[in-house]
Motif scaffolding. Structure first.
Motif, mmCIF file in Angstrom:
data_model
loop_
_atom_site.group_PDB
_atom_site.id
_atom_site.type_symbol
_atom_site.label_atom_id
_atom_site.label_comp_id
_atom_site.label_asym_id
_atom_site.label_seq_id
_atom_site.Cartn_x
_atom_site.Cartn_y
_atom_site.Cartn_z
ATOM 1 N N PHE A 120 0.837 -1.203 0.000
ATOM 2 C CA PHE A 120 0.000 0.000 0.000
ATOM 3 C C PHE A 120 0.874 1.256 0.000
ATOM 4 C CE2 PHE A 120 -1.934 3.352 2.609
ATOM 5 C CZ PHE A 120 -3.082 3.619 1.891
ATOM 6 N N TYR A 121 1.897 1.270 0.821
ATOM 7 C CA TYR A 121 2.797 2.427 0.874
ATOM 8 C C TYR A 121 3.539 2.615 -0.447
ATOM 9 C CZ TYR A 121 2.110 2.892 5.916
ATOM 10 O OH TYR A 121 1.573 3.092 7.160
ATOM 11 N N VAL A 122 3.949 1.510 -1.066
ATOM 12 C CA VAL A 122 4.673 1.601 -2.341
ATOM 13 C C VAL A 122 3.775 2.185 -3.427
ATOM 14 C CG1 VAL A 122 5.751 0.270 -4.193
ATOM 15 C CG2 VAL A 122 6.276 -0.252 -1.807
ATOM 16 N N TYR A 123 2.569 1.652 -3.563
ATOM 17 C CA TYR A 123 1.675 2.124 -4.620
ATOM 18 C C TYR A 123 1.217 3.555 -4.374
ATOM 19 C CZ TYR A 123 1.448 -2.842 -5.828
ATOM 20 O OH TYR A 123 1.772 -4.127 -6.174
ATOM 21 N N THR A 124 0.873 3.842 -3.124
ATOM 22 C CA THR A 124 0.445 5.200 -2.796
ATOM 23 C C THR A 124 1.584 6.188 -3.027
ATOM 24 O OG1 THR A 124 -1.083 4.354 -1.123
ATOM 25 C CG2 THR A 124 -0.490 6.679 -0.981
ATOM 26 N N GLY A 125 2.780 5.805 -2.581
ATOM 27 C CA GLY A 125 3.925 6.685 -2.765
ATOM 28 C C GLY A 125 4.248 6.919 -4.227
ATOM 29 N N ALA A 126 4.166 5.881 -5.041
ATOM 30 C CA ALA A 126 4.487 6.013 -6.463
ATOM 31 C C ALA A 126 3.517 6.969 -7.157
ATOM 32 C CB ALA A 126 4.455 4.640 -7.139
ATOM 33 N N PHE A 127 2.213 6.788 -6.889
ATOM 34 C CA PHE A 127 1.232 7.639 -7.569
ATOM 35 C C PHE A 127 1.336 9.083 -7.108
ATOM 36 C CE2 PHE A 127 -2.872 9.765 -7.713
ATOM 37 C CZ PHE A 127 -3.151 9.687 -9.072
ATOM 38 N N TYR A 128 1.376 9.298 -5.795
ATOM 39 C CA TYR A 128 1.338 10.673 -5.299
ATOM 40 C C TYR A 128 2.689 11.374 -5.401
ATOM 41 C CZ TYR A 128 -3.480 10.252 -3.953
ATOM 42 O OH TYR A 128 -4.844 10.105 -4.002
ATOM 43 N N THR A 129 3.762 10.633 -5.620
ATOM 44 C CA THR A 129 5.019 11.283 -5.995
ATOM 45 C C THR A 129 4.871 11.954 -7.350
ATOM 46 O OG1 THR A 129 6.422 9.777 -4.713
ATOM 47 C CG2 THR A 129 7.435 10.877 -6.602
#
Length: 213
Positions: A120-129
């Motif tokens: 969840f942190y990886v996907y959220t971080g990738a998109f919102y980066t």
């Protein structure tokens, strides 16, 4: 009557800008809280003062931008939002917030032990980066556009990216997903509380200080 038609509804335009600025403050605050693992990995939020200072800085920059656009700017000028000093400050703050977001996300992911939440942190971080970086990217692209339609292009790109960001946020906070991600692991929470107490940065220390007072 014709003059009113040509002028449009400046009051509604100003109200829309206020709502947009408020929405940006809310989503950035929520993203930092997610990156810190609040209600996901821990019930504690560290560096609250820094978070409030960043939100306050964005608020002041947005207020300056609003005043400049509605009062200080010549209507005949082709200069747009992000050519102004408040606009450049907003872009700079966005970049600094992106760096802090990534730092918090990395530290929180290191603390998290559940595989689904780490993803969840990886996907959220990738998109919102990408979302954080979109504003300076759009402003950089706009520098090469003709000034008479630069503002419209940038506004269209920014509003489209913001709409997508809010749509993804709605998916993340959908009630059926709350049990998967928004449930704190007790072991993680205890570990974070212990680290905060050791380093003197978290609520455990604050509670002791309040007791001593």
């Amino acid at each position: 009557y014709q003059r009113r038609v040509r002028a449009g509804a400046p009051g509604l335009k100003g109200l829309g800008e206020i709502f947009h600025m408020g929405a940006m403050l809310v989503i950035m605050c929520m993203l930092i809280l997610i990156a810190k693992g609040w209600a996901i990995t821990s019930n504690y939020v560290t560096n609250k003062t820094l978070l409030l200072l960043i939100i306050a800085a964005f608020f002041l920059a947005y207020v300056g931008l609003f005043i400049w656009d509605n009062i200080g700017r010549d209507p005949a000028s082709t200069v747009y939002f992000y050519d102004s000093l408040p606009g450049l400050i907003v872009v700079l703050l966005r970049v600094l917030t992106l760096l802090w977001f990534l730092w918090c996300l990395y530290n929180t992911r290191q603390l998290e032990t559940l595989p689904d939440k780490r993803k969840f942190y990886v996907y959220t971080g990738a998109f919102y980066t990408l979302w954080f970086a979109s504003l300076p990217f759009f402003v950089a692209i706009a520098a090469g556009l003709d000034p008479w339609y630069r503002a419209k292009v940038v506004d269209g790109l920014i509003l489209s990216s913001n709409a997508l960001a809010f749509a993804v946020m709605c998916v993340l906070f959908w009630p059926s997903r709350s049990q998967d991600f928004f449930a704190v692991n007790v072991n993680n929470d205890m570990l974070l509380s212990t680290e905060d107490k050791i380093y003197g940065t978290g609520p455990a220390t604050n509670r002791e200080d309040d007791h001593n007072l």
